[in-house]
Design a protein around this motif. Structure first.
Motif, short mmCIF file in Angstrom:
data_model
loop_
_atom_site.label_atom_id
_atom_site.label_comp_id
_atom_site.label_asym_id
_atom_site.label_seq_id
_atom_site.Cartn_x
_atom_site.Cartn_y
_atom_site.Cartn_z
N VAL A 147 76.45 -17.24 -27.65
CA VAL A 147 76.40 -17.70 -28.75
C VAL A 147 74.98 -18.62 -28.24
N THR A 148 74.12 -18.11 -29.06
CA THR A 148 72.81 -18.61 -29.03
C THR A 148 71.58 -19.37 -29.81
N ILE A 149 70.74 -20.11 -29.35
CA ILE A 149 70.93 -21.64 -30.08
C ILE A 149 70.48 -20.93 -31.57
N GLY A 150 69.68 -19.78 -31.78
CA GLY A 150 69.46 -18.71 -33.37
C GLY A 150 70.53 -18.74 -34.15
N THR A 151 72.08 -18.53 -33.62
CA THR A 151 73.57 -18.12 -34.04
C THR A 151 73.52 -18.84 -34.70
N LEU A 152 73.46 -20.18 -33.76
CA LEU A 152 73.34 -22.07 -34.11
C LEU A 152 72.82 -22.10 -35.93
N ARG A 153 72.14 -22.27 -35.37
CA ARG A 153 71.03 -22.34 -36.42
C ARG A 153 71.26 -21.61 -37.98
N ARG A 154 71.32 -20.45 -37.42
CA ARG A 154 71.64 -19.45 -38.56
C ARG A 154 73.25 -19.76 -39.45
N LEU A 155 73.76 -20.55 -38.74
CA LEU A 155 75.07 -20.71 -39.44
C LEU A 155 75.44 -22.54 -39.13
N GLY A 156 74.14 -23.27 -38.94
CA GLY A 156 74.08 -24.26 -39.79
C GLY A 156 75.07 -25.43 -38.62
N LEU A 157 75.52 -24.91 -37.69
CA LEU A 157 77.23 -25.88 -36.59
C LEU A 157 75.97 -26.78 -36.01
N ASP A 158 76.01 -28.07 -36.24
CA ASP A 158 75.38 -28.90 -35.75
C ASP A 158 76.50 -29.61 -34.91
N LEU A 159 76.97 -29.06 -33.73
CA LEU A 159 78.26 -29.18 -33.18
C LEU A 159 78.87 -30.99 -32.87
N ASN A 160 77.16 -31.39 -31.90
CA ASN A 160 77.06 -32.72 -31.99
C ASN A 160 76.68 -34.41 -32.98
N GLY A 161 76.79 -33.07 -33.93
CA GLY A 161 76.37 -34.14 -35.40
C GLY A 161 75.08 -35.07 -35.38
N ASP A 162 74.26 -34.88 -34.72
CA ASP A 162 73.25 -35.42 -34.48
C ASP A 162 71.95 -35.54 -36.17
N GLY A 163 72.12 -34.55 -36.35
CA GLY A 163 71.80 -34.07 -37.55
C GLY A 163 70.54 -33.23 -37.85
N GLU A 164 70.58 -32.37 -36.35
CA GLU A 164 69.84 -31.28 -36.40
C GLU A 164 70.61 -30.19 -34.84
N VAL A 165 70.05 -29.38 -35.40
CA VAL A 165 71.14 -27.93 -33.91
C VAL A 165 69.91 -27.10 -32.83
N SER A 166 70.40 -28.28 -31.82
CA SER A 166 69.40 -27.83 -30.36
C SER A 166 69.93 -27.11 -29.74
N GLU A 167 69.06 -27.53 -28.56
CA GLU A 167 70.09 -26.40 -27.10
C GLU A 167 71.27 -27.67 -27.05
N ALA A 168 71.02 -29.16 -27.09
CA ALA A 168 72.61 -30.10 -26.73
C ALA A 168 73.81 -29.73 -27.29
N ASP A 169 73.74 -28.69 -28.55
CA ASP A 169 74.71 -27.84 -29.39
C ASP A 169 74.94 -26.60 -28.89
N VAL A 170 74.30 -25.69 -28.06
CA VAL A 170 74.57 -24.60 -27.23
C VAL A 170 75.30 -25.47 -26.14
N GLN A 171 74.80 -26.02 -25.00
CA GLN A 171 75.58 -26.41 -24.71
C GLN A 171 76.89 -26.82 -25.03
N ALA A 172 77.50 -27.24 -25.55
CA ALA A 172 78.47 -28.59 -26.67
C ALA A 172 79.31 -26.83 -26.71
N ILE A 173 79.21 -26.02 -26.63
CA ILE A 173 80.06 -24.98 -27.68
C ILE A 173 80.87 -24.78 -26.17
N SER A 174 82.60 -24.79 -27.19
CA SER A 174 83.33 -24.09 -26.27
C SER A 174 83.88 -22.90 -25.92
N ALA A 175 84.69 -21.94 -25.12
CA ALA A 175 84.77 -20.32 -25.16
C ALA A 175 85.67 -20.50 -26.64
#
Length: 204
Positions: free
Chosen positions: A33-61
């Protein structure tokens, strides 16, 4: 036949964990899952208000599997394809997006079907794929896999930074892209190491 969940699980295992390779246009990636995919889907996994590399690192299998099933397999309508073809197209769709459908459409046009090569799996492409599979059920999945393999080589032909994905830097053997394509090709159609080396010889 494997379920879609089982196929998604295998894709995630194949993709591996977090990377941020400067030669990979996808940028920061985790389980495929790329950072571009997360941004396209609007998935802010850590809830900090932006989709960043930290959200990519937070993705689970498990997150990745769910994303692939919902936003790739289901969103691309891959279930309309012949069942034996679904795993390889799904795997390629994760890897190349609409390019997976364009590979299929080009293959079908080479087989005589009149299709637009637009990367969209609509009724005409689905019908053509079903007809082609019915005509050659023992060969069509291999034909798609070989087309995938050729696609990877062609990218590396024109983009030197990508050659390390098609050819191992350590010894010149098959890289991850080629091995990935050949997982969906019958062994009798795998390239020998000599054939692979001849194919990439022009890369220097």
């Amino acid at each position: 036949m494997k379920t879609i969940a089982e196929i998604a699980h295998e894709i995630v295992a194949r993709e591996g964990g977090f990377t941020n390779d400067p030669d990979d246009p996808g940028g920061a990636t985790n389980y495929g899952v790329t950072i571009g995919t997360l941004r396209r889907l609007g998935l802010d996994l850590n809830g900090d208000g932006e989709v960043s590399e930290a959200d990519v690192q937070a993705i689970s299998a498990a997150d990745a599997e769910a994303i692939f099933i919902k936003h790739y397999f289901e969103a691309a309508n891959l279930a309309v394809l012949p069942v034996p073809l679904q795993a390889t197209v799904f795997d390629m769709y994760v890897n190349a997006g609409g390019g997976a459908i364009r590979i299929l459409q080009r293959l079908l046009t080479e087989m005589g079907h009149n299709l637009a090569v637009d990367g969209v799996l609509g009724p005409q492409t689905a019908a053509a794929a079903s007809a082609a599979f019915a005509k050659a059920p023992d060969h069509f999945v291999d034909a798609y896999g070989i087309a995938r393999r050729n696609y990877y080589y062609s990218i590396a032909d024109t983009r030197p930074q990508s050659r390390k994905y098609a050819r191992r830097n350590s010894d010149g053997g098959k890289g991850g892209w080629i091995k990935r394509a050949e997982e969906f090709i019958s062994p009798r159609f795998h390239l020998t190491e000599a054939q692979h080396r001849a194919r990439v010889a022009a890369w220097g």
